[in-house]
Design an enzyme around this catalytic site. Structure first.
Site, mmCIF file in Angstrom:
data_model
loop_
_atom_site.group_PDB
_atom_site.id
_atom_site.type_symbol
_atom_site.label_atom_id
_atom_site.label_comp_id
_atom_site.label_asym_id
_atom_site.label_seq_id
_atom_site.Cartn_x
_atom_site.Cartn_y
_atom_site.Cartn_z
ATOM 1 N N HIS A 185 -34.731 -20.939 13.031
ATOM 2 C CA HIS A 185 -36.064 -21.250 13.554
ATOM 3 C C HIS A 185 -35.959 -22.042 14.856
ATOM 4 O O HIS A 185 -36.681 -21.777 15.826
ATOM 5 C CB HIS A 185 -36.853 -22.089 12.546
ATOM 6 C CG HIS A 185 -37.091 -21.433 11.227
ATOM 7 N ND1 HIS A 185 -36.532 -21.889 10.059
ATOM 8 C CD2 HIS A 185 -37.827 -20.350 10.879
ATOM 9 C CE1 HIS A 185 -36.915 -21.131 9.052
ATOM 10 N NE2 HIS A 185 -37.696 -20.181 9.523
ATOM 11 N N GLY A 236 -41.784 -22.519 7.253
ATOM 12 C CA GLY A 236 -41.240 -23.843 7.009
ATOM 13 C C GLY A 236 -39.839 -23.841 6.439
ATOM 14 O O GLY A 236 -39.143 -22.836 6.427
#
Length: 283
Positions: A37, A31
């Site tokens: 990402h 996260g």
């Protein structure tokens, strides 16, 4: 985008994908998403019909005194970013969902963990491969995408997949950087203004080592010292390590006669950052 918070919901959704013969690319994360990402998601979308992302801060890979409690979390933000990038299924389990009881089995990594981050974080990669293998079993992807910013993790996971004959292709992806060269990291938000200005020195110091290598230097100790000197000139925190190792075997070497990784870890006041360059032999 479908958000699944339980294993049963995830598996039910994935059954639908498989019935439709859709290929699955998987991006596991902890996260606090950034462009690194999201670049993995882009790559996965180019190569697969369905992209699954997981967000799970895995307690097994944090040791005593490490930053589990302070690791940045913002699911609402992450959900928006994942959906905007085109993630199809977002798996967001709780710790109790992933580990409903004390584990009776835990993987142990025996090679490539006594160097780099593994040297100062005993058990860290045991926790990494344990959760990654569990996620692979849950998602059953065709391929999984990992950033080379953590090249040691990529090597360890690749070895795990090969050793255990896990039917998942591991796709290493290039490190995504800020315009000043700093590797994108969820921990960058914890740098002070002064530290943020200094932090690109990590990459600049690796480039100094690469320049010496390109100039014909083959002594690993000389390359290490060149990187260390550059760090000391550019930054005011504390060097955790400077290493020149074979890659992907992650073995200590004296002479550079194969593909190597130049790697650094640096401790700022509230953040420990890592960076690396992989230099293919002959380039």
């Amino acid at each position: 985008m479908i958000v699944c918070t339980t294993i049963s919901d995830l598996q039910a959704q994935l059954r639908i994908e498989r019935e439709q013969k859709r290929s699955v690319g998987f991006v596991p994360t902890m996260g606090y998403l950034h462009e690194g990402h999201l670049s993995l998601v882009k790559r996965a979308k180019e190569e697969h019909d369905t992209v699954v992302m997981s967000i799970f801060v895995n307690p097994l890979q944090f040791g005593a005194g490490e930053d589990l409690d302070t690791y940045p979390r913002d699911f609402a933000r992450d959900e928006q970013l994942a959906e905007a990038e085109g993630v199809d299924i977002l798996f967001y389990p709780s710790t109790d969902e992933m580990y409903p009881r004390p584990a009776s089995v835990r993987l142990k990594v025996t090679q490539g963990v006594d160097v780099l981050c593994g040297a100062s974080r005993p058990g860290h990669f045991d926790g990494v491969v344990t959760v990654v293998l569990k996620l692979f079993h849950l998602v059953e992807p065709d391929a999984a995408y990992f950033g080379l910013k953590d090249a040691q993790q990529v090597a360890v996971i690749t070895n795990m997949v090969e050793d255990l004959n896990v039917g998942v292709q591991i796709v290493p992806c290039a490190t995504v950087r800020e315009v000043d060269g700093l590797a994108k990291s969820s921990r960058n938000v914890r740098l002070s203004e002064k530290e943020r200005k200094e932090a690109p020195g990590l990459y600049q110091s690796l480039l100094a080592g690469r320049e010496a290598l390109d100039a014909g230097e083959k002594d690993a100790a000389v390359i290490r010292e060149r990187i260390r000197q550059s760090l000391e000139e550019r930054l005011t925190g504390r060097i955790d390590y400077v290493e020149v190792l074979s890659y992907p075997r992650l073995q200590k070497i004296e002479r550079i006669e194969e593909t190597v990784i130049l790697a650094v870890a640096y401790q700022f006041e509230n953040a420990r950052l890592i960076d690396n360059l992989i230099v293919p032999y002959g380039e």
